[in-house]
Design a protein around this motif. Sequence first.
Motif, PDB file in Angstrom:
ATOM      1  N   LEU A 144       0.838  -1.208   0.000  1.00  0.00           N
ATOM      2  CA  LEU A 144       0.000   0.000   0.000  1.00  0.00           C
ATOM      3  C   LEU A 144       0.871   1.256   0.000  1.00  0.00           C
ATOM      4  N   ARG A 145       1.925   1.196   0.779  1.00  0.00           N
ATOM      5  CA  ARG A 145       2.845   2.354   0.842  1.00  0.00           C
ATOM      6  C   ARG A 145       3.555   2.530  -0.514  1.00  0.00           C
ATOM      7  N   GLU A 146       3.962   1.425  -1.128  1.00  0.00           N
ATOM      8  CA  GLU A 146       4.574   1.518  -2.468  1.00  0.00           C
ATOM      9  C   GLU A 146       3.600   2.169  -3.448  1.00  0.00           C
ATOM     10  N   LEU A 147       2.344   1.728  -3.398  1.00  0.00           N
ATOM     11  CA  LEU A 147       1.344   2.286  -4.322  1.00  0.00           C
ATOM     12  C   LEU A 147       1.197   3.789  -4.084  1.00  0.00           C
ATOM     13  N   GLU A 148       1.108   4.188  -2.825  1.00  0.00           N
ATOM     14  CA  GLU A 148       0.926   5.611  -2.502  1.00  0.00           C
ATOM     15  C   GLU A 148       2.107   6.442  -2.999  1.00  0.00           C
ATOM     16  N   LEU A 149       3.315   5.868  -2.908  1.00  0.00           N
ATOM     17  CA  LEU A 149       4.513   6.646  -3.253  1.00  0.00           C
ATOM     18  C   LEU A 149       4.897   6.547  -4.723  1.00  0.00           C
ATOM     19  N   LEU A 150       4.607   5.408  -5.340  1.00  0.00           N
ATOM     20  CA  LEU A 150       5.131   5.185  -6.694  1.00  0.00           C
ATOM     21  C   LEU A 150       4.099   5.430  -7.798  1.00  0.00           C
ATOM     22  N   VAL A 151       2.821   5.210  -7.534  1.00  0.00           N
ATOM     23  CA  VAL A 151       1.823   5.489  -8.586  1.00  0.00           C
ATOM     24  C   VAL A 151       1.887   6.968  -9.017  1.00  0.00           C
ATOM     25  N   PRO A 152       2.129   7.913  -8.099  1.00  0.00           N
ATOM     26  CA  PRO A 152       2.244   9.306  -8.559  1.00  0.00           C
ATOM     27  C   PRO A 152       3.384   9.553  -9.560  1.00  0.00           C
ATOM     28  N   LEU A 153       4.323   8.611  -9.669  1.00  0.00           N
ATOM     29  CA  LEU A 153       5.396   8.773 -10.660  1.00  0.00           C
ATOM     30  C   LEU A 153       4.939   8.328 -12.056  1.00  0.00           C
ATOM     31  N   LEU A 154       3.792   7.657 -12.110  1.00  0.00           N
ATOM     32  CA  LEU A 154       3.309   7.150 -13.400  1.00  0.00           C
ATOM     33  C   LEU A 154       2.567   8.242 -14.164  1.00  0.00           C
ATOM     34  N   ARG A 155       2.610   8.104 -15.484  1.00  0.00           N
ATOM     35  CA  ARG A 155       1.855   8.986 -16.365  1.00  0.00           C
ATOM     36  C   ARG A 155       0.753   8.190 -17.040  1.00  0.00           C
ATOM     37  N   ARG A 156      -0.139   8.923 -17.681  1.00  0.00           N
ATOM     38  CA  ARG A 156      -1.244   8.290 -18.409  1.00  0.00           C
ATOM     39  C   ARG A 156      -0.699   7.214 -19.369  1.00  0.00           C
ATOM     40  N   GLU A 157      -1.316   6.041 -19.349  1.00  0.00           N
ATOM     41  CA  GLU A 157      -0.970   4.902 -20.213  1.00  0.00           C
ATOM     42  C   GLU A 157       0.279   4.145 -19.754  1.00  0.00           C
ATOM     43  N   ASP A 158       0.927   4.583 -18.679  1.00  0.00           N
ATOM     44  CA  ASP A 158       1.981   3.731 -18.105  1.00  0.00           C
ATOM     45  C   ASP A 158       1.322   2.472 -17.540  1.00  0.00           C
ATOM     46  N   TYR A 159       2.125   1.421 -17.415  1.00  0.00           N
ATOM     47  CA  TYR A 159       1.591   0.119 -17.009  1.00  0.00           C
ATOM     48  C   TYR A 159       2.051  -0.226 -15.592  1.00  0.00           C
ATOM     49  N   LEU A 160       1.170  -0.850 -14.824  1.00  0.00           N
ATOM     50  CA  LEU A 160       1.528  -1.263 -13.460  1.00  0.00           C
ATOM     51  C   LEU A 160       1.106  -2.705 -13.233  1.00  0.00           C
ATOM     52  N   VAL A 161       2.055  -3.513 -12.749  1.00  0.00           N
ATOM     53  CA  VAL A 161       1.711  -4.865 -12.307  1.00  0.00           C
ATOM     54  C   VAL A 161       1.981  -4.958 -10.808  1.00  0.00           C
ATOM     55  N   VAL A 162       0.984  -5.389 -10.070  1.00  0.00           N
ATOM     56  CA  VAL A 162       1.169  -5.693  -8.654  1.00  0.00           C
ATOM     57  C   VAL A 162       1.283  -7.213  -8.565  1.00  0.00           C
TER      58      VAL A 162
END
Length: 218
Positions: A144-162
Amino acid sequence: MPNPTPAAMDPAGEQYLLWFYNRGIWKGMHYRGVRILKAPTDLWNYQEIFAERRIDWVLETGTRHGGSALFFADLLELNGARGRVISIDVDPASNMLRAHPRIEFLVGDSASAEMAQRVRRLLPPERGPLFAILDSDHTKRHVLRELELLVPLLRREDYLVVEDTCVNGHPVRPEFGPGPYEALEEYLATHAGELVADAAREAKFGFTFAPCGYLIKT
Ligand SMILES: C[S@@+](CC[C@H](N)C(=O)[O-])C[C@H]1O[C@@H](n2cnc3c(N)ncnc32)[C@H](O)[C@@H]1O
């Protein structure tokens, strides 16, 4: 899970996942001789994502033996991308790829504000699409902490795998306790509309270590 996905795992796929996981087959996998702790179906999905979306940079939390970092670095190289793999691990012993020209190995806590700052500084403003993959400490609190800190580094259409949303009974390791699945569930409930599920991609091969974990930044 509130948003993510209509792609419930195919029952036959789920049986295969239980067999593959519980027998520990994934612990004996190697990529170019380096251990890699993944499902082969996920790796195939990743290479398709890299080609289709012209992935330029990778952010990986959890390096371990380095097999996944090497796999991603090779894909960037072969696809003619300009970027690198930023791979983070708290354990300096994971550092066996420091000399690789495409891999930037960072030692430290992937769920710290300081690490997020380091990553932000490494990503060039003119970068192309990024593929982020969370595969470090699989406790809910950490993810959860990773998501809070790292998702803001993503831009539109970037990809995320958890990764490893399959633990805590989804369907493996029911004894695990709240993990990546529950972290994602909470994150999506509190950040509505930030990420959309890539359900077709997730369902493509019938089984995955990352149920509900294939996501695209809106
Ligand atoms: C599942 S392994 C990574 C597997 C690798 N990505 C692969 O596919 O081969 C998890 C790694 O996360 C690292 N780790 C655990 N807690 C961490 C933290 N707080 N910050 C960064 N890495 C952490 C561990 O040292 C371990 O090497």
